[in-house]
Design a protein around this motif. Structure first.
Motif, PDB file in Angstrom:
ATOM      1  N   MET A  42       0.808  -1.137   0.001  1.00  0.00           N
ATOM      2  CA  MET A  42      -0.037  -0.192   0.157  1.00  0.00           C
ATOM      3  C   MET A  42       1.019   1.105  -0.129  1.00  0.00           C
ATOM      4  O   MET A  42       1.760   1.264   0.738  1.00  0.00           O
ATOM      5  N   SER A  43       0.469   2.188  -0.690  1.00  0.00           N
ATOM      6  CA  SER A  43       1.317   3.332  -1.057  1.00  0.00           C
ATOM      7  C   SER A  43       0.589   4.487   0.061  1.00  0.00           C
ATOM      8  O   SER A  43      -0.585   4.544   0.277  1.00  0.00           O
ATOM      9  N   LEU A  44       1.785   5.090   1.034  1.00  0.00           N
ATOM     10  CA  LEU A  44       1.525   5.984   1.976  1.00  0.00           C
ATOM     11  C   LEU A  44       0.744   7.201   1.110  1.00  0.00           C
ATOM     12  O   LEU A  44      -0.315   7.530   1.919  1.00  0.00           O
ATOM     13  N   GLN A  45       1.326   7.446  -0.185  1.00  0.00           N
ATOM     14  CA  GLN A  45       0.769   8.467  -0.800  1.00  0.00           C
ATOM     15  C   GLN A  45      -0.898   8.332  -1.094  1.00  0.00           C
ATOM     16  O   GLN A  45      -1.529   9.138  -1.076  1.00  0.00           O
ATOM     17  N   ASP A  46      -1.214   7.023  -1.594  1.00  0.00           N
ATOM     18  CA  ASP A  46      -2.779   6.766  -1.702  1.00  0.00           C
ATOM     19  C   ASP A  46      -3.516   6.767  -0.659  1.00  0.00           C
ATOM     20  O   ASP A  46      -4.662   7.254  -0.503  1.00  0.00           O
ATOM     21  N   ALA A  47      -2.767   6.298   0.435  1.00  0.00           N
ATOM     22  CA  ALA A  47      -3.746   6.205   1.876  1.00  0.00           C
ATOM     23  C   ALA A  47      -3.979   7.644   2.074  1.00  0.00           C
ATOM     24  O   ALA A  47      -5.042   7.990   2.585  1.00  0.00           O
ATOM     25  N   ALA A  48      -2.963   8.651   2.094  1.00  0.00           N
ATOM     26  CA  ALA A  48      -3.078  10.179   2.594  1.00  0.00           C
ATOM     27  C   ALA A  48      -4.143  10.632   1.637  1.00  0.00           C
ATOM     28  O   ALA A  48      -4.960  11.359   2.001  1.00  0.00           O
ATOM     29  N   GLU A  49      -4.193  10.313   0.178  1.00  0.00           N
ATOM     30  CA  GLU A  49      -4.965  10.935  -0.760  1.00  0.00           C
ATOM     31  C   GLU A  49      -6.528  10.429  -0.251  1.00  0.00           C
ATOM     32  O   GLU A  49      -7.315  11.206  -0.375  1.00  0.00           O
ATOM     33  N   LEU A  50      -6.678   9.191  -0.056  1.00  0.00           N
ATOM     34  CA  LEU A  50      -7.983   8.741   0.325  1.00  0.00           C
ATOM     35  C   LEU A  50      -8.526   9.375   1.618  1.00  0.00           C
ATOM     36  O   LEU A  50      -9.757   9.495   1.866  1.00  0.00           O
ATOM     37  N   ILE A  51      -7.807   9.503   2.610  1.00  0.00           N
ATOM     38  CA  ILE A  51      -8.121  10.229   3.879  1.00  0.00           C
ATOM     39  C   ILE A  51      -8.597  11.555   3.450  1.00  0.00           C
ATOM     40  O   ILE A  51      -9.745  12.095   3.587  1.00  0.00           O
ATOM     41  N   GLY A  92      -9.389   1.215  -3.000  1.00  0.00           N
ATOM     42  CA  GLY A  92      -9.203   1.669  -1.530  1.00  0.00           C
ATOM     43  C   GLY A  92     -10.276   1.465  -0.745  1.00  0.00           C
ATOM     44  O   GLY A  92     -11.277   1.829  -1.179  1.00  0.00           O
ATOM     45  N   VAL A  93     -10.210   1.375   0.417  1.00  0.00           N
ATOM     46  CA  VAL A  93     -11.198   1.069   1.373  1.00  0.00           C
ATOM     47  C   VAL A  93     -10.915   2.061   2.528  1.00  0.00           C
ATOM     48  O   VAL A  93      -9.611   2.049   3.177  1.00  0.00           O
TER      49      VAL A  93
END
Length: 140
Positions: A1-10, A87-88
């Motif tokens: 999991m990309s930290l960038q994707d996670a931050a973008e989804l939040i 993403g979830v």
């Protein structure tokens, strides 16, 4: 999991709720996928016992804010899982508002499924579970 994707989804989950608070139809139209579906134990995302869709969600949340309604929305306990272009996000949301009846609060767990299409994340599905609803009535 990309930290960038996670931050973008939040960021998008928070932006979705902020857009709903503002009644920002343009942002809501862009965030919800055309094939969006929602379910839940409350009537926030659609009528009780019914599936919601993009049209019902945008209509519900693009209503202009009520001027005499003091409201706030907070997200906490955010979690993100990303697998490829899916993403979830899961979070606890608390909506508070005051009106002539009193002070209200509703607390829900929300799970959103996001899909990346043509390089852009869109909300594909939502499920909410109401944890609590409270009303502190105004004295007459």
């Amino acid at each position: 999991m990309s930290l960038q994707d996670a931050a973008e989804l939040i960021r998008l989950a928070k932006g979705l709720n902020e857009a709903a608070d503002r009644g920002d139809q343009t942002t809501l139209e862009a965030l919800f996928a055309d094939d969006y579906v929602s379910t839940g134990t409350g009537n926030v995302w659609g009528p009780y016992g019914k599936f919601g869709d993009k049209a019902s969600a945008v209509a519900r949340f693009s209503a202009p804010p009520t001027p005499d309604l003091a409201a706030s929305t907070t997200l906490s306990n955010e979690r993100v899982t990303v697998a490829g272009d899916t993403g979830v996000t899961t979070y606890l949301i608390v909506d508070r508002w005051s009106d002539a009846d009193g002070d209200h609060a509703i607390e829900c767990w929300v799970t959103d499924v996001w899909v990346r299409r043509v390089g852009r994340w869109q909300l594909l599905a939502t499920h909410e579970s109401v944890v609590s609803e409270n009303l502190v009535a105004r004295e007459a």
